[in-house]
Enzyme design. Structure first.
Site, PDB file in Angstrom:
ATOM      1  N   SER A   1       3.944 -10.931  -0.660  1.00 40.67           N
ATOM      2  CA  SER A   1       4.967 -10.053  -0.084  1.00 40.67           C
ATOM      3  C   SER A   1       6.363 -10.673  -0.181  1.00 40.67           C
ATOM      4  O   SER A   1       6.570 -11.841   0.152  1.00 40.67           O
ATOM      5  CB  SER A   1       4.651  -9.757   1.386  1.00 40.67           C
ATOM      6  OG  SER A   1       5.731  -9.057   1.952  1.00 40.67           O
TER       7      SER A   1
ATOM      8  N   LYS B   1      -2.091   0.334   7.161  1.00 41.72           N
ATOM      9  CA  LYS B   1      -1.109   1.303   7.672  1.00 41.72           C
ATOM     10  C   LYS B   1      -1.746   2.358   8.586  1.00 41.72           C
ATOM     11  O   LYS B   1      -1.089   2.855   9.497  1.00 41.72           O
ATOM     12  CB  LYS B   1      -0.369   1.979   6.509  1.00 41.72           C
ATOM     13  CG  LYS B   1       0.577   1.018   5.790  1.00 41.72           C
ATOM     14  CD  LYS B   1       1.373   1.703   4.714  1.00 41.72           C
ATOM     15  CE  LYS B   1       2.201   0.681   3.938  1.00 41.72           C
ATOM     16  NZ  LYS B   1       3.025   1.298   2.889  1.00 41.72           N
TER      17      LYS B   1
ATOM     18  N   ASP C   1       8.835   4.249   4.600  1.00 40.05           N
ATOM     19  CA  ASP C   1       8.636   4.315   3.141  1.00 40.05           C
ATOM     20  C   ASP C   1       9.398   5.484   2.501  1.00 40.05           C
ATOM     21  O   ASP C   1      10.046   5.330   1.464  1.00 40.05           O
ATOM     22  CB  ASP C   1       7.144   4.455   2.803  1.00 40.05           C
ATOM     23  CG  ASP C   1       6.403   3.127   2.879  1.00 40.05           C
ATOM     24  OD1 ASP C   1       7.060   2.073   2.816  1.00 40.05           O
ATOM     25  OD2 ASP C   1       5.162   3.154   2.997  1.00 40.05           O
TER      26      ASP C   1
ATOM     27  N   GLY D   1      -2.336   8.769  -2.043  1.00 38.85           N
ATOM     28  CA  GLY D   1      -2.735   7.738  -1.087  1.00 38.85           C
ATOM     29  C   GLY D   1      -1.690   7.588   0.010  1.00 38.85           C
ATOM     30  O   GLY D   1      -0.858   8.477   0.244  1.00 38.85           O
TER      31      GLY D   1
ATOM     32  N   ALA E   1       1.020   5.730   0.275  1.00 41.61           N
ATOM     33  CA  ALA E   1       2.430   5.724  -0.122  1.00 41.61           C
ATOM     34  C   ALA E   1       2.906   7.150  -0.405  1.00 41.61           C
ATOM     35  O   ALA E   1       3.998   7.551   0.015  1.00 41.61           O
ATOM     36  CB  ALA E   1       2.637   4.841  -1.355  1.00 41.61           C
TER      37      ALA E   1
ATOM     38  N   THR F   1      -8.228  12.184  -7.814  1.00 43.89           N
ATOM     39  CA  THR F   1      -9.159  12.987  -7.005  1.00 43.89           C
ATOM     40  C   THR F   1      -8.364  14.200  -6.533  1.00 43.89           C
ATOM     41  O   THR F   1      -7.600  14.115  -5.560  1.00 43.89           O
ATOM     42  CB  THR F   1      -9.653  12.164  -5.785  1.00 43.89           C
ATOM     43  OG1 THR F   1     -10.105  10.886  -6.242  1.00 43.89           O
ATOM     44  CG2 THR F   1     -10.761  12.884  -5.050  1.00 43.89           C
TER      45      THR F   1
ATOM     46  N   GLY G   1      10.055   0.076  -8.424  1.00 47.70           N
ATOM     47  CA  GLY G   1      10.185   0.352  -6.991  1.00 47.70           C
ATOM     48  C   GLY G   1      10.801  -0.763  -6.165  1.00 47.70           C
ATOM     49  O   GLY G   1      10.688  -0.745  -4.940  1.00 47.70           O
TER      50      GLY G   1
HETATM   51  P1  NDP Z   1      -3.638   3.756  -1.753  1.00 44.37           P
HETATM   52  O1  NDP Z   1      -4.782   2.840  -2.024  1.00 44.37           O
HETATM   53  O2  NDP Z   1      -3.505   4.389  -0.415  1.00 44.37           O
HETATM   54  O3  NDP Z   1      -3.681   4.980  -2.814  1.00 44.37           O
HETATM   55  C1  NDP Z   1      -3.905   4.745  -4.154  1.00 44.37           C
HETATM   56  C2  NDP Z   1      -3.597   5.988  -4.973  1.00 44.37           C
HETATM   57  O4  NDP Z   1      -3.592   5.615  -6.348  1.00 44.37           O
HETATM   58  C3  NDP Z   1      -4.627   7.090  -4.829  1.00 44.37           C
HETATM   59  O5  NDP Z   1      -3.990   8.337  -4.978  1.00 44.37           O
HETATM   60  C4  NDP Z   1      -5.571   6.814  -6.012  1.00 44.37           C
HETATM   61  O6  NDP Z   1      -6.256   7.964  -6.476  1.00 44.37           O
HETATM   62  C5  NDP Z   1      -4.560   6.377  -7.039  1.00 44.37           C
HETATM   63  N1  NDP Z   1      -5.110   5.537  -8.100  1.00 44.37           N
HETATM   64  C6  NDP Z   1      -5.569   4.276  -7.988  1.00 44.37           C
HETATM   65  N2  NDP Z   1      -5.922   3.803  -9.189  1.00 44.37           N
HETATM   66  C7  NDP Z   1      -5.691   4.797 -10.087  1.00 44.37           C
HETATM   67  C8  NDP Z   1      -5.844   4.901 -11.485  1.00 44.37           C
HETATM   68  N3  NDP Z   1      -6.325   3.907 -12.235  1.00 44.37           N
HETATM   69  N4  NDP Z   1      -5.489   6.059 -12.082  1.00 44.37           N
HETATM   70  C9  NDP Z   1      -4.987   7.076 -11.338  1.00 44.37           C
HETATM   71  N5  NDP Z   1      -4.820   7.030 -10.015  1.00 44.37           N
HETATM   72  C10 NDP Z   1      -5.163   5.896  -9.384  1.00 44.37           C
HETATM   73  O7  NDP Z   1      -2.340   2.924  -2.139  1.00 44.37           O
HETATM   74  P2  NDP Z   1      -0.834   3.208  -1.660  1.00 44.37           P
HETATM   75  O8  NDP Z   1      -0.609   4.672  -1.714  1.00 44.37           O
HETATM   76  O9  NDP Z   1      -0.573   2.525  -0.369  1.00 44.37           O
HETATM   77  O10 NDP Z   1       0.050   2.443  -2.766  1.00 44.37           O
HETATM   78  C11 NDP Z   1       0.240   3.000  -4.047  1.00 44.37           C
HETATM   79  C12 NDP Z   1       1.241   2.151  -4.813  1.00 44.37           C
HETATM   80  O11 NDP Z   1       2.528   2.231  -4.241  1.00 44.37           O
HETATM   81  C13 NDP Z   1       0.887   0.652  -4.855  1.00 44.37           C
HETATM   82  O12 NDP Z   1       1.143   0.197  -6.163  1.00 44.37           O
HETATM   83  C14 NDP Z   1       1.858   0.039  -3.884  1.00 44.37           C
HETATM   84  O13 NDP Z   1       2.127  -1.308  -4.206  1.00 44.37           O
HETATM   85  C15 NDP Z   1       3.072   0.931  -4.087  1.00 44.37           C
HETATM   86  N6  NDP Z   1       3.992   0.926  -2.927  1.00 44.37           N
HETATM   87  C16 NDP Z   1       5.275   0.510  -3.119  1.00 44.37           C
HETATM   88  C17 NDP Z   1       6.169   0.520  -2.071  1.00 44.37           C
HETATM   89  C18 NDP Z   1       7.573   0.059  -2.306  1.00 44.37           C
HETATM   90  O14 NDP Z   1       8.291  -0.143  -1.318  1.00 44.37           O
HETATM   91  N7  NDP Z   1       8.009  -0.076  -3.529  1.00 44.37           N
HETATM   92  C19 NDP Z   1       5.800   0.970  -0.717  1.00 44.37           C
HETATM   93  C20 NDP Z   1       4.416   1.432  -0.633  1.00 44.37           C
HETATM   94  C21 NDP Z   1       3.556   1.386  -1.697  1.00 44.37           C
HETATM   95  P3  NDP Z   1      -7.654   8.445  -5.822  1.00 44.37           P
HETATM   96  O15 NDP Z   1      -7.284   9.236  -4.592  1.00 44.37           O
HETATM   97  O16 NDP Z   1      -8.285   9.254  -6.884  1.00 44.37           O
HETATM   98  O17 NDP Z   1      -8.415   7.191  -5.499  1.00 44.37           O
END
Ligand code: NDP
Length: 281
Positions: free
Chosen positions: A27, A78, A114, A141, A143, A165, A249
């Site tokens: 982090s 979260k 966020d 997800g 974020a 999904t 980001g």
């Molecule tokens: P989550 O685990 O809550 O959600 C993950 C999401 O990514 C789901 O929609 C999942 O789909 C999808 N996913 C994962 N792998 C794949 C893949 N190979 N192909 C397509 N879709 C995929 O994670 P977060 O939402 O918390 O975080 C998402 C991203 O955002 C991370 O990279 C995180 O580091 C970044 N982030 C950056 C921030 C910033 O300040 N810059 C703040 C918060 C997050 P499914 O539902 O199908 O599993």
């Protein structure tokens, strides 16, 4: 005459803050908040707190009982932080997730910065006008959930949420349907033209392929990946090949931190020098 004892100013007591996550060693939040504290002169001490899965509530209780003033919360806690909060802001309720906890006289307040961070990076730092824009949000997800409300508040022409999904994207669109023109669909079914594409999937961070048709990026003016640094490069390279301007980001990371700092300390630090310092590091 007796020699006078040297007088040293007493060190100012510091208010304690942490980022709670697992893993959390990577982090950059401590670095960011140290720069904010130096710039504003606020007595903020900010550290990392790694917590074992299932142990969030106990660890957070111990931190606040020991005088901790506030915490940022990152993956995978979260939703635990949402449940832990005694009261929540409207934007945390809408996101159903909390990334900022504050100790108040009447308990722990949960907030979510966020979405404000993303919108501020897109508009104030990158100069994008989101009113009337056609926006594609990839992912459903935590974020993504945090940014749908703030994006809709900008008045886009439409917001399409696309997820691997599809049911999760549809459920998210339904949840926010009252706030603006938002629909949900399958990631691999996206076509059509968009002004802005925001990658909020974890594919970049995980180094996995994203099953998005190149047509979704064709004609797109701007592409943004919430991931930052080298992990965002493959997605941004695809978008650039389609003619888009791009950003990772890092700015969102700094802006959501500044919003947390504002919640905790009542003042917003300048972010441009911090973003520049992090890029240079
Ligand atoms: P989550 O685990 O809550 O959600 C993950 C999401 O990514 C789901 O929609 C999942 O789909 C999808 N996913 C994962 N792998 C794949 C893949 N190979 N192909 C397509 N879709 C995929 O994670 P977060 O939402 O918390 O975080 C998402 C991203 O955002 C991370 O990279 C995180 O580091 C970044 N982030 C950056 C921030 C910033 O300040 N810059 C703040 C918060 C997050 P499914 O539902 O199908 O599993």
């Amino acid at each position: 005459m007796a020699p006078q004892a040297a007088t040293r100013p007493l060190p100012e007591p510091m208010d304690r803050y942490v980022v709670i996550g697992n893993p959390v060693a990577h982090s950059r939040s401590p670095e960011i908040h140290a720069l904010f504290a130096r710039e504003t002169g606020e007595p903020v001490q900010y550290e990392r707190l790694r917590v074992a899965p299932g142990d969030f509530a106990r660890a957070a209780r111990v931190f606040f009982a020991g005088g901790g003033r506030g915490a940022n919360v990152t993956l995978p806690f979260k939703v635990d932080a949402f449940a832990f909060s005694d009261a929540r802001t409207a934007r945390a309720e809408a996101a159903a997730a909390v990334n900022t906890l504050s100790a108040r006289d009447d308990g722990i307040l949960g907030d979510n910065t966020d979405g404000a961070g993303l919108v501020r990076d897109l508009t104030a730092n990158l100069g994008l006008a989101l009113g009337g824009a056609r926006i594609l949000l990839l992912g459903a997800g935590g974020a993504a959930r945090g940014v749908v409300g703030p994006l809709l508040a900008q008045g886009p022409a439409r917001l399409v949420i696309a997820n691997r999904t599809p049911d999760r994207a549809r459920a998210l669109a339904e949840r926010f349907g009252g706030l603006g023109p938002v629909t949900g669909m399958a990631l691999d079914a996206v076509a059509g033209e968009f002004d802005l594409v925001v990658n909020a999937t974890a594919s970049s961070t995980r180094g996995e392929a994203l099953s998005l048709d190149d047509r979704a990026l064709r004609g797109c003016a701007f592409a943004y990946d919430m991931a930052y640094g080298p992990s965002a490069a493959p997605f941004l390279a695809r978008a650039r090949a389609g003619g888009a301007r791009v950003s990772d980001g890092l700015g969102m990371l700094v802006e959501q931190a500044a919003e947390s700092f504002l919640v905790w300390r009542g003042r917003r630090p300048a972010t441009a020098p911090v973003i520049a310092a992090l890029r240079a590091a």
